[in-house]
Motif scaffolding. Structure first.
Motif, PDB file in Angstrom:
ATOM      1  N   ARG A  12       0.848  -1.198   0.000  1.00 35.50           N
ATOM      2  CA  ARG A  12       0.000   0.000   0.000  1.00 35.50           C
ATOM      3  C   ARG A  12       0.877   1.239   0.000  1.00 35.50           C
ATOM      4  NH1 ARG A  12      -2.882  -3.058   3.913  1.00 35.50           N
ATOM      5  NH2 ARG A  12      -1.718  -1.983   5.534  1.00 35.50           N
ATOM      6  N   GLU A  36       2.351   4.831   1.201  1.00 31.20           N
ATOM      7  CA  GLU A  36       2.641   5.316   2.546  1.00 31.20           C
ATOM      8  C   GLU A  36       1.563   6.273   3.008  1.00 31.20           C
ATOM      9  OE1 GLU A  36       6.361   7.291   4.934  1.00 31.20           O
ATOM     10  OE2 GLU A  36       6.536   6.880   2.787  1.00 31.20           O
ATOM     11  N   ARG A  37       1.174   6.124   4.287  1.00 30.42           N
ATOM     12  CA  ARG A  37       0.115   6.968   4.811  1.00 30.42           C
ATOM     13  C   ARG A  37       0.697   8.325   5.195  1.00 30.42           C
ATOM     14  NH1 ARG A  37      -3.660   4.726   9.455  1.00 30.42           N
ATOM     15  NH2 ARG A  37      -1.650   4.876  10.482  1.00 30.42           N
ATOM     16  N   ARG A  93       0.315  11.675   7.340  1.00 31.20           N
ATOM     17  CA  ARG A  93      -0.392  12.153   8.526  1.00 31.20           C
ATOM     18  C   ARG A  93      -1.053  13.487   8.208  1.00 31.20           C
ATOM     19  NH1 ARG A  93       1.226  10.700  13.885  1.00 31.20           N
ATOM     20  NH2 ARG A  93       0.076  11.948  15.404  1.00 31.20           N
TER      21      ARG A  93
END
Lengths: 216, 319
Positions: A172, A174-175, A177
């Motif tokens: 997936r 990268e998240r 923030r």
């Protein structure tokens, strides 16, 4: 073995082979490690004792519930935290009061470590915690935290192994923030007296709860 | 020969009798351990556990001497260890340690040695019978049956070498021995050594003390020093039978040089090598079943020994 090869063997060759095996292992170095004087070379991921990284613990109680022996004792209380911004509602978070593992009951199955969603429990190769007292085998959070220092780094991946999920993120993206307003802790009207203490007492666990526990 | 000389020789034999079995026991501890990829005793005495058997002896001496309530106390139970141990001491008298050197050079040395050694089994039978324990009795009777079976090939093999040498004196046999007797008396030597293993009840012929079925056979009810004496008898037996095999079939004190001065050393080396083989065989092979054990003696060793006697007879008549 076929009958033909059995016929070809000399009578007594099996006896001679037996003598050869014992003579060979006599001249080879022995495998004994003289333990109290010589540290055993334990394999990586030895199941010696379970260490607790209490900064990661969110008191979700999964480990205590999954434990087949019910040997994990967890006490906690809830604390209300000041709202992040003016007008928001105050947050409630769990504070760990007691985390103990009774190694007299533990059967070293490792289910608690498998089940922990926040990587708070780890196997440590330490094994020298025998006592003369049964009660001395119940270890509280301080000792469990001390054992975290003995947890070895995970062994390197074998060549051509696919990268660990923690590194690759499981494919997936990268998240990122999201931006958020800075916390305003100085609003005395909504803050109960305990929240200020907890916020300064255990900042790591508070941050963890913010990031993963409560929805923004 | 003066009385002083005799006393010195007897004390020497006694010292050998008390030290060599301990040495063989220690070799067994260490060799067996390393053959099983272990270390064996490492702490007693400091250097590689050399004093382990001394420590064992001290431990045995401290133990309580327990006699079963229904045991045949005075006459049999308490005398059995002495009857099992002492014959091996007496055999040492006739073993030659050099040309013309032995405690007493008996003209019928072979006969004396074999006769005295067979007394040892009486101690085992006494122990088995007097213990008032069915396992002890079974073990004792198995030991008796085993002795009956293996005494015959033992005596036949010894008779063959005595025929070849033309004398019953152990020193005379060592004098007559030539290197080519190794192939000539080879079958006899192997038969003698295997039969000696069986006489000693050493693995793979340890059916009388088979611990998985008979606890410890005739020694089950013994404790403390008496038990230690039985164990000492076993290791003394290894030394005596190895020395006998060396004296009869391997030339005894004969060596590459200095036979008059170093005869004892050549005999000691041969004895220790044979003792090592006894230990080696013990580690390598599983125990024979009782019927296999009897069949091996009567259908294997006795015909082989008879063939050796026939060969020796033919050679003696022809030359």
């Amino acid at each position: 073995m076929t009958d033909e090869t059995r016929k070809k063997k000399l009578p007594g060759s099996g006896l001679a082979k037996g003598l050869g095996v014992t003579l060979k292992s006599m001249t080879a170095p022995s495998v004994t490690q003289e333990y109290p004087h010589q540290r055993p070379d334990l394999p990586p991921r030895s199941r010696g004792v379970i260490g607790l990284l209490e900064e990661n613990c969110t008191v979700c109680m999964l480990c205590a519930r999954e434990c087949p022996d019910w040997c994990i004792y967890i006490d906690s209380h809830k604390e209300t935290q000041a709202p992040a911004s003016e007008g928001a509602r105050p947050r409630v978070r769990n504070v760990l009061d007691r985390f103990a593992i009774d190694y007299a009951l533990c059967m070293y199955c490792g289910i608690c470590i498998e089940v922990c969603p926040f990587d708070a429990l780890f196997w440590s190769p330490e094994f020298e915690y025998a006592t003369h007292d049964l009660l001395g085998l119940t270890h509280e959070r301080e000792e469990l935290r001390e054992w975290m220092w003995t947890v070895p780094p995970p062994p390197a991946d074998t060549t051509n192994a696919e990268p660990a999920k923690e590194v690759s993120g499981g494919g997936r993206p990268e998240r990122v923030r999201p931006e958020r307003a800075t916390r305003s802790a100085e609003s005395p009207s909504v803050v109960p007296p305990t929240a200020a203490q907890a916020a300064e007492g255990d900042p790591a666990s508070a941050a963890e709860t913010d990031a993963d526990g409560t929805p923004p | 020969m003066t009385a002083l000389e005799v006393a010195a020789k007897l004390i020497g034999a006694l010292l050998v009798f008390l030290t060599l079995p301990l040495l063989v026991g220690q070799i067994e501890h260490k060799a067996m351990a390393h053959m099983q990829s272990r270390l064996g005793p490492m702490y007693a005495g400091g250097f590689h556990g050399w004093a382990q058997l001394v420590a064992d002896g001290v431990k045995f001496a401290q133990k309580e001497t327990i006699v079963p309530a229904r045991a045949d106390r005075r006459r049999v139970f308490e005398l059995a260890p002495a009857v099992a141990l002492l014959p091996y001491l007496f055999v040492l008298i006739v073993i030659p340690v050099g040309p013309q050197q032995s405690v007493h050079d008996l003209s019928v040395g072979v006969f004396f040695a074999l006769a005295i050694v067979s007394v040892g089994v009486l101690g085992i039978l006494m122990a088995g019978w007097s213990s008032a324990n069915k396992y002890s009795l079974l073990g004792g009777l198995r030991a008796g049956a085993q002795l009956m079976a293996y005494e015959l090939p033992l005596v036949l093999a010894a008779a063959s070498i005595a025929m070849a040498a033309g004398t019953l004196s152990l020193n005379g046999i060592a004098h007559a021995w030539e290197w080519w007797w190794l192939p000539y008396q080879g079958i006899g030597a192997v038969v003698f050594f295997i039969a000696a293993l069986a006489e000693l009840r050493r693995p793979p012929f340890d059916m009388p003390v088979a611990d998985s079925e008979l606890v410890f056979g005739p020694f089950t009810e013994y404790a403390g020093l008496r038990f230690a004496l039985f164990v000492l008898a076993e290791y003394a037996g290894i030394v005596v039978f190895s020395a006998l095999t060396a004296a009869l079939f391997l030339g005894g004190w004969k060596g590459p040089f200095l036979e008059h001065q170093l005869g004892w050393l050549w005999l000691l080396i041969k004895t220790l090598v044979l003792s090592f083989v006894v230990i080696w065989v013990r580690v390598s092979y599983p125990r024979l079943r009782e019927d296999q054990l009897q069949k091996f003696a009567w259908a294997g060793l006795v015909p082989a020994a008879l063939a050796q006697v026939a060969l020796t007879g033919v050679v003696r008549v022809a030359t």
